[in-house]
Each structure stands twice: as structure tokens, then as C-alpha cells.
Design a protein around this motif. Structure first.
Motif, PDB file in Angstrom:
ATOM      1  N   LEU A 264      92.712  85.818  53.197  1.00 12.64           N
ATOM      2  CA  LEU A 264      91.460  86.264  53.903  1.00 12.64           C
ATOM      3  C   LEU A 264      90.453  86.132  52.706  1.00 12.64           C
ATOM      4  CD1 LEU A 264      89.872  87.134  56.226  1.00 12.64           C
ATOM      5  CD2 LEU A 264      90.326  89.593  55.324  1.00 12.64           C
ATOM      6  N   ASN A 265      89.550  85.107  53.164  1.00 10.09           N
ATOM      7  CA  ASN A 265      88.361  85.014  52.100  1.00 10.09           C
ATOM      8  C   ASN A 265      87.158  85.225  52.905  1.00 10.09           C
ATOM      9  OD1 ASN A 265      89.933  83.491  49.881  1.00 10.09           O
ATOM     10  ND2 ASN A 265      90.607  82.515  51.554  1.00 10.09           N
ATOM     11  N   ILE A 266      86.182  85.897  52.344  1.00 13.35           N
ATOM     12  CA  ILE A 266      84.934  86.385  52.942  1.00 13.35           C
ATOM     13  C   ILE A 266      83.738  85.603  52.070  1.00 13.35           C
ATOM     14  CG2 ILE A 266      83.561  88.025  53.658  1.00 13.35           C
ATOM     15  CD1 ILE A 266      85.855  89.775  54.067  1.00 13.35           C
ATOM     16  N   LEU A 267      82.957  84.803  52.675  1.00 10.33           N
ATOM     17  CA  LEU A 267      81.787  84.265  51.968  1.00 10.33           C
ATOM     18  C   LEU A 267      80.615  85.081  51.972  1.00 10.33           C
ATOM     19  CD1 LEU A 267      81.900  80.570  52.860  1.00 10.33           C
ATOM     20  CD2 LEU A 267      82.802  81.758  51.106  1.00 10.33           C
ATOM     21  N   ILE A 268      80.094  85.649  50.894  1.00 12.96           N
ATOM     22  CA  ILE A 268      78.873  86.549  50.822  1.00 12.96           C
ATOM     23  C   ILE A 268      77.851  85.932  49.799  1.00 12.96           C
ATOM     24  CG2 ILE A 268      77.861  88.932  50.452  1.00 12.96           C
ATOM     25  CD1 ILE A 268      80.548  89.919  51.383  1.00 12.96           C
ATOM     26  N   GLY A 269      76.467  85.794  50.204  1.00 12.22           N
ATOM     27  CA  GLY A 269      75.640  85.207  49.308  1.00 12.22           C
ATOM     28  C   GLY A 269      74.486  85.097  49.881  1.00 12.22           C
ATOM     29  N   ALA A 270      73.288  84.734  49.027  1.00 12.48           N
ATOM     30  CA  ALA A 270      71.861  84.796  49.530  1.00 12.48           C
ATOM     31  C   ALA A 270      71.726  83.326  50.215  1.00 12.48           C
ATOM     32  CB  ALA A 270      70.970  84.703  48.157  1.00 12.48           C
ATOM     33  N   ASN A 271      70.673  83.215  50.989  1.00 12.71           N
ATOM     34  CA  ASN A 271      70.271  81.932  51.551  1.00 12.71           C
ATOM     35  C   ASN A 271      70.195  81.006  50.308  1.00 12.71           C
ATOM     36  OD1 ASN A 271      70.190  83.480  54.157  1.00 12.71           O
ATOM     37  ND2 ASN A 271      67.883  83.392  53.908  1.00 12.71           N
TER      38      ASN A 271
ATOM     39  N   ALA B 255      72.616  79.782  48.762  1.00 13.46           N
ATOM     40  CA  ALA B 255      73.826  79.882  47.734  1.00 13.46           C
ATOM     41  C   ALA B 255      74.734  78.904  47.884  1.00 13.46           C
ATOM     42  CB  ALA B 255      74.270  81.325  47.567  1.00 13.46           C
ATOM     43  N   GLY B 256      74.900  78.250  48.944  1.00  6.57           N
ATOM     44  CA  GLY B 256      76.125  77.054  49.003  1.00  6.57           C
ATOM     45  C   GLY B 256      77.003  77.661  50.031  1.00  6.57           C
ATOM     46  N   LYS B 257      76.977  78.455  50.842  1.00  8.56           N
ATOM     47  CA  LYS B 257      78.228  79.087  51.791  1.00  8.56           C
ATOM     48  C   LYS B 257      78.313  77.986  52.719  1.00  8.56           C
ATOM     49  CE  LYS B 257      75.648  82.824  53.051  1.00  8.56           C
ATOM     50  NZ  LYS B 257      74.411  82.646  52.145  1.00  8.56           N
ATOM     51  N   SER B 258      77.248  77.499  53.216  1.00  2.83           N
ATOM     52  CA  SER B 258      77.495  76.412  54.484  1.00  2.83           C
ATOM     53  C   SER B 258      77.933  74.864  53.913  1.00  2.83           C
ATOM     54  CB  SER B 258      76.313  76.068  55.149  1.00  2.83           C
ATOM     55  OG  SER B 258      75.735  77.229  55.674  1.00  2.83           O
ATOM     56  N   ASN B 259      77.681  74.795  52.542  1.00  2.00           N
ATOM     57  CA  ASN B 259      77.952  73.342  51.723  1.00  2.00           C
ATOM     58  C   ASN B 259      79.721  73.840  51.455  1.00  2.00           C
ATOM     59  OD1 ASN B 259      75.714  72.268  52.009  1.00  2.00           O
ATOM     60  ND2 ASN B 259      74.934  72.843  49.988  1.00  2.00           N
ATOM     61  N   LEU B 260      80.020  74.797  51.233  1.00  4.15           N
ATOM     62  CA  LEU B 260      81.522  75.299  51.020  1.00  4.15           C
ATOM     63  C   LEU B 260      82.322  75.110  52.266  1.00  4.15           C
ATOM     64  CD1 LEU B 260      83.834  76.181  49.077  1.00  4.15           C
ATOM     65  CD2 LEU B 260      83.354  78.445  49.646  1.00  4.15           C
ATOM     66  N   ILE B 261      81.698  75.460  53.481  1.00  2.00           N
ATOM     67  CA  ILE B 261      82.381  75.348  54.773  1.00  2.00           C
ATOM     68  C   ILE B 261      82.390  74.071  55.192  1.00  2.00           C
ATOM     69  CG2 ILE B 261      82.213  75.850  57.011  1.00  2.00           C
ATOM     70  CD1 ILE B 261      81.248  78.588  56.640  1.00  2.00           C
ATOM     71  N   SER B 262      81.476  73.298  54.645  1.00  2.00           N
ATOM     72  CA  SER B 262      81.475  71.713  55.110  1.00  2.00           C
ATOM     73  C   SER B 262      82.211  71.120  54.040  1.00  2.00           C
ATOM     74  CB  SER B 262      79.945  71.264  54.677  1.00  2.00           C
ATOM     75  OG  SER B 262      79.711  69.878  55.028  1.00  2.00           O
TER      76      SER B 262
ATOM     77  N   PHE C 135      79.867  68.301  45.140  1.00  3.88           N
ATOM     78  CA  PHE C 135      79.715  68.226  46.503  1.00  3.88           C
ATOM     79  C   PHE C 135      78.590  68.926  47.030  1.00  3.88           C
ATOM     80  CE2 PHE C 135      80.504  69.586  50.869  1.00  3.88           C
ATOM     81  CZ  PHE C 135      81.036  68.497  51.606  1.00  3.88           C
ATOM     82  N   LYS C 136      77.553  68.189  47.579  1.00  5.30           N
ATOM     83  CA  LYS C 136      76.026  68.811  48.096  1.00  5.30           C
ATOM     84  C   LYS C 136      75.584  69.633  46.867  1.00  5.30           C
ATOM     85  CE  LYS C 136      77.274  68.169  52.966  1.00  5.30           C
ATOM     86  NZ  LYS C 136      77.073  68.688  54.174  1.00  5.30           N
TER      87      LYS C 136
END
Length: 83
Positions: A23-30, A32-39, A10-11
Motif C-alpha cells: 500500500l502506497n500513499i502519495l501526500i505532497g503539496a501542489n 510536488a509531482g504526485k500526478s506525474n508519478l501516477i502518469s 520524467f516530466k
């Protein structure tokens, strides 16, 4: 509650096996795929609500042109229409 998600292809996410907690917190470098996970979760939500067809046009890139253009003027005109 959803407890585990396995995502493949996926993406930018090639393979991901994610255990979910209350509760889940997304932390990562630019990039890294954080926005794709939310998408992915947005898409999943639309699928579960029976609205996947409405979601897909909104998730596509907005400035992509398709086709084979004969000359540069025609391509420039098409790009202006898309934007």
C-alpha cells in the motif's frame, strides 16, 4: 510485485528512487509531482501491455501549437482548430 522504481527525467521528476510496498500513499503539496508519478505508472502499464504508441498522443498537451506563423489571423485560426 514491483518493489523499487528509479525514475530519472520524467516530466517534473528529475530523480526519484522509490521503494514500493503493498500500500502506497502519495501526500505532497501542489506541484510536488504526485500526478506525474501516477502518469509514470500509467505509461509503464501501457508499455508492458504493448500499447505505448496509443498512450503517447493522449499524454501530450492538448493546446500546444507548433510551427512558425506568418500573421496573427493564421495563428488564431490554428488555435481554434486545436481546441
Amino acid at each position: 510485485m514491483l518493489q523499487r522504481v528509479i525514475i530519472k527525467g520524467f516530466k517534473s521528476i528529475k530523480t526519484m528512487d522509490l521503494e514500493l510496498r503493498p500500500l502506497n500513499i502519495l501526500i505532497g503539496a501542489n506541484g510536488a509531482g504526485k500526478s506525474n508519478l501516477i502518469s509514470f505508472f500509467k505509461m509503464l502499464n501501457e508499455m508492458m501491455a504493448g500499447r505505448l504508441q496509443q498512450y503517447i498522443p493522449h499524454s501530450a498537451p492538448q493546446n500546444v501549437t507548433e510551427g512558425n506563423y506568418g500573421d496573427e489571423n493564421q495563428r488564431e485560426h490554428q488555435n481554434k482548430q486545436i481546441k
